[in-house]
Write an enzyme that holds these catalytic residues in place. Structure first.
Site, PDB file in Angstrom:
ATOM      1  CE  LYS A 131      -4.467  -1.781  -2.394  1.00  0.00           C
ATOM      2  NZ  LYS A 131      -3.149  -2.236  -1.940  1.00  0.00           N
ATOM      3  CG  ASP A 146      -4.560  -5.115   2.560  1.00  0.00           C
ATOM      4  OD1 ASP A 146      -4.869  -6.327   2.646  1.00  0.00           O
ATOM      5  OD2 ASP A 146      -3.475  -4.706   2.086  1.00  0.00           O
ATOM      6  CE  LYS A 160      -1.834  -5.195   5.044  1.00  0.00           C
ATOM      7  NZ  LYS A 160      -0.528  -5.147   4.404  1.00  0.00           N
ATOM      8  CG  ASP A 204      -4.734  -1.010   0.979  1.00  0.00           C
ATOM      9  OD1 ASP A 204      -3.797  -0.320   0.536  1.00  0.00           O
ATOM     10  OD2 ASP A 204      -4.833  -2.238   0.796  1.00  0.00           O
ATOM     11  CG  ASP A 230      -0.808  -8.154   2.832  1.00  0.00           C
ATOM     12  OD1 ASP A 230      -1.783  -7.401   2.594  1.00  0.00           O
ATOM     13  OD2 ASP A 230       0.086  -7.874   3.644  1.00  0.00           O
ATOM     14  CD  GLU A 270      -4.527  -6.008  -0.957  1.00  0.00           C
ATOM     15  OE1 GLU A 270      -3.558  -6.656  -0.535  1.00  0.00           O
ATOM     16  OE2 GLU A 270      -4.604  -4.776  -0.883  1.00  0.00           O
ATOM     17  NE  ARG A 300       1.279  -6.911  -5.972  1.00  0.00           N
ATOM     18  CZ  ARG A 300       2.543  -6.969  -5.572  1.00  0.00           C
ATOM     19  NH1 ARG A 300       3.420  -7.689  -6.239  1.00  0.00           N
ATOM     20  NH2 ARG A 300       2.929  -6.316  -4.499  1.00  0.00           N
TER      21      ARG A 300
HETATM   22  N1  BES Z   1      -1.826  -2.197   1.176  1.00  0.00           N
HETATM   23  C1  BES Z   1      -0.593  -2.849   1.235  1.00  0.00           C
HETATM   24  C2  BES Z   1       0.608  -1.905   1.064  1.00  0.00           C
HETATM   25  C3  BES Z   1       0.842  -0.892   2.131  1.00  0.00           C
HETATM   26  C4  BES Z   1       1.747  -1.144   3.151  1.00  0.00           C
HETATM   27  C5  BES Z   1       0.208   0.339   2.086  1.00  0.00           C
HETATM   28  C6  BES Z   1       1.964  -0.175   4.126  1.00  0.00           C
HETATM   29  C7  BES Z   1       0.444   1.289   3.045  1.00  0.00           C
HETATM   30  C8  BES Z   1       1.322   1.030   4.066  1.00  0.00           C
HETATM   31  C9  BES Z   1      -0.492  -3.919   0.161  1.00  0.00           C
HETATM   32  O1  BES Z   1      -1.670  -4.529  -0.191  1.00  0.00           O
HETATM   33  C10 BES Z   1       0.407  -4.980   0.697  1.00  0.00           C
HETATM   34  O2  BES Z   1       0.081  -5.562   1.666  1.00  0.00           O
HETATM   35  N2  BES Z   1       1.551  -5.159   0.047  1.00  0.00           N
HETATM   36  C11 BES Z   1       2.513  -6.108   0.481  1.00  0.00           C
HETATM   37  C12 BES Z   1       3.049  -6.809  -0.743  1.00  0.00           C
HETATM   38  C13 BES Z   1       3.835  -8.042  -0.432  1.00  0.00           C
HETATM   39  C14 BES Z   1       2.941  -9.118   0.128  1.00  0.00           C
HETATM   40  C15 BES Z   1       4.503  -8.520  -1.683  1.00  0.00           C
HETATM   41  C16 BES Z   1       3.628  -5.371   1.218  1.00  0.00           C
HETATM   42  O3  BES Z   1       3.956  -4.243   0.844  1.00  0.00           O
HETATM   43  O4  BES Z   1       4.137  -5.922   2.192  1.00  0.00           O
HETATM   44 ZN    ZN Z   2      -3.406  -3.380   0.075  1.00  0.00          ZN
HETATM   45 ZN    ZN Z   3      -2.173  -6.154   1.088  1.00  0.00          ZN
END
Ligand code: BES
Ligand code: ZN
Ligand code: ZN
Length: 476
Positions: A234, A239, A246, A257, A316, A318, A320
């Site tokens: 990834k 992000d 966020k 990210d 967010d 994204e 996946r």
């Molecule tokens: N890049 C983030 C995940 C992340 C969070 C990485 C904290 C490192 C530290 C990912 O794209 C994301 O935002 N995931 C969301 C998913 C949710 C919207 C289902 C998350 O983990 O909150």
């Molecule tokens: Zn992300």
């Molecule tokens: Zn994200």
């Protein structure tokens, strides 16, 4: 910092000798009294310099790989604050030499690209003295450990680079440069190519960015490969969360990210330099998740490269979406024995396992077991998160084939893994693993061999796995 190996008989130019000892050896130490007076207990990671005797004492709990890696990192960090140029120590146990070297190189890492005053540590040479009988073996171990640690630091540098400097096109450029230096083949797809490939999920994520999304494919093809390994990363160079923006405090550090992508680059760098007999393909989805009038939206339905429709309920989630298309592409292009993906995919993984442990998911217990042995060897922590059919129901969609977020707020790391599973072909199910490195990839405080910032998570465990593949008998 140079690391040299010499035999115990050779003359060594040294301003300071290092002695690593555990609590039982403390009483027998030459300076036992002085050390006792200083309050030195030889506990793990304790470091004390006796300047007048030109000796550095470091404590260790037991002489194993994990402890020595950390001890060496503490030693080198202590030395950074001194003026010693040439430091030496004796190694009587080759079993912990690789971990020692990794600790030194990884612990010495500092990212100072954006500082006007660069780090200028006095420490120039570390000489390790070994018994003459094992000199050539020791040299080989040091060479290999140096390759692995430098590849990890290479990955760290890329992750630590700001999102303004490390954009998707820049990541493609860096990959091209690596390919040239390491004689890898390199194929880069830009947006017009991605459109032809019908990679609409990946394209949607990058649509509001001023930087074009790129798919990067590097290959290392040795003469007689024992196995073929596809590594998917990834590469979200930033992000922001997109329209599902966020919160401000969660956005800081989101340059990390792209850590999955950078880890995959570190892996192919190390494996090609170690000249392992494993064919490796690195596939990277380099994309920036931003927002403007063209941004993809919650409520959109995207048609993935595989052909499955995806209901977007959160922009967010994204990573996946990008990985769904890149995994499909990777499986179409290369018939691999193993396909592993690496992603800072979910905050939920950190909740489940803590900040230091990589979450590993997949269908094959045997394969996870192999990774677990690579984890012990490399010192990278991993924990297995189990799939189950009940959690799978949470990513069902009423209006499309699948939804990009789970319907309930629990098990988020696993529902993300199950989303990716939807894009793994039936014949690859047992050969696939997903590594959620959200916690382990980046830290704003140092731990183990990791200094502030990116850790290079995934590189060491995967190289250990690849090495095992080469060394093991055919059944492995
Ligand atoms: N890049 C983030 C995940 C992340 C969070 C990485 C904290 C490192 C530290 C990912 O794209 C994301 O935002 N995931 C969301 C998913 C949710 C919207 C289902 C998350 O983990 O909150
Ligand atoms: Zn992300
Ligand atoms: Zn994200």
């Amino acid at each position: 910092m140079n690391i040299k190996i010499k035999s115990l008989k050779q003359k060594v130019d040294s301003d300071l000798s290092v002695i690593v000892l555990d609590a039982t050896e403390l009483k027998k130490a030459k300076d036992a009294k002085v050390l006792q007076n200083a309050g030195f207990k030889a506990s793990q990671d304790e470091v004390l310099i006796l300047h007048e005797s030109a000796l550095l004492y470091a404590g260790i709990e037991i002489f194993d790989n994990d402890s020595i890696r950390s001890t060496m990192a503490q030693i080198v960090q202590k030395l950074q604050a001194t003026k010693y140029k040439n430091v030496s120590f004796t190694c009587n146990n080759l079993d912990i030499l690789q971990a020692s070297i990794e600790g030194l190189i990884l612990g010495n890492y500092k990212f100072d690209v954006y500082k006007s005053k660069k780090n200028d540590f006095a420490l120039k040479n570390i000489t390790i003295q070994v018994n003459v009988k094992v000199l050539s073996q020791a040299k080989e171990i040091v060479e290999n450990a140096t390759i692995i640690a430098n590849a990890t630091n290479f990955s760290r540098d890329l992750v630590n680079t700001t999102p303004e400097d490390m954009t998707p096109p820049e990541l493609a450029k860096v990959s091209k440069k690596l390919a040239k230096e390491n004689a890898l083949t390199c194929n880069i797809l830009k947006e017009s190519d991605l459109k032809k490939e019908k990679m609409n999920a990946m394209l949607a994520v990058g649509r509001a960015s001023r930087h074009e999304s790129h798919l990067i494919h590097l290959s290392y093809v040795p003469k007689n490969p024992k196995k073929v390994l596809s590594l998917v990363g990834k590469g979200l160079t930033y992000d922001s969360g997109g329209l599902s923006l966020k919160p401000a405090s969660s956005m800081v550090t989101m340059k990390m990210d792209k850590a999955g992508a950078c880890a995959v680059l570190g892996m192919i760098k190390a494996i090609s330099e170690l000249k392992l007999d494993i064919e490796v393909h690195a596939f990277i989805g380099a994309v920036e998740n931003m927002l403007d009038g063209t941004a993809y939206k919650p409520d959109d339905v995207l048609i993935s490269k595989k052909g499955d429709s995806i209901e977007v309920r959160n922009t967010d989630a994204e990573g996946r979406l990008v990985l769904a298309d890149v995994l499909t592409y990777a499986q179409e292009k290369v018939k691999a024995d193993y396909i592993f993906d690496y992603a800072t995919l979910t905050g939920a993984c950190m909740v489940a396992l803590g900040q230091y442990t990589i979450g590993v998911m997949g269908h094959s217990s045997a394969l996870k077991h192999k990774l677990s042995s690579a984890s012990s060897k490399s010192g990278e922590l991993m924990g297995s998160l189990p799939f189950n059919r009940h959690l799978k129901k949470l990513i069902k969609s009423e209006i499309a084939d699948i939804c990009n977020v789970g319907a309930k707020p629990y098990g988020g790391a696993i529902t993300a893994g199950l989303f990716l599973d939807n894009f793994i072909e039936e014949k690859m199910k047992q050969k696939w693993l997903h590594f959620d490195i959200a916690g382990a990839a980046y830290s704003e405080s140092s731990w183990d061999v990791n200094t502030y910032g990116a850790t290079g998570a995934g590189v060491r465990i995967t190289v250990a796995f690849a090495k095992n593949l080469c060394e093991a008998k055919s059944k492995y």
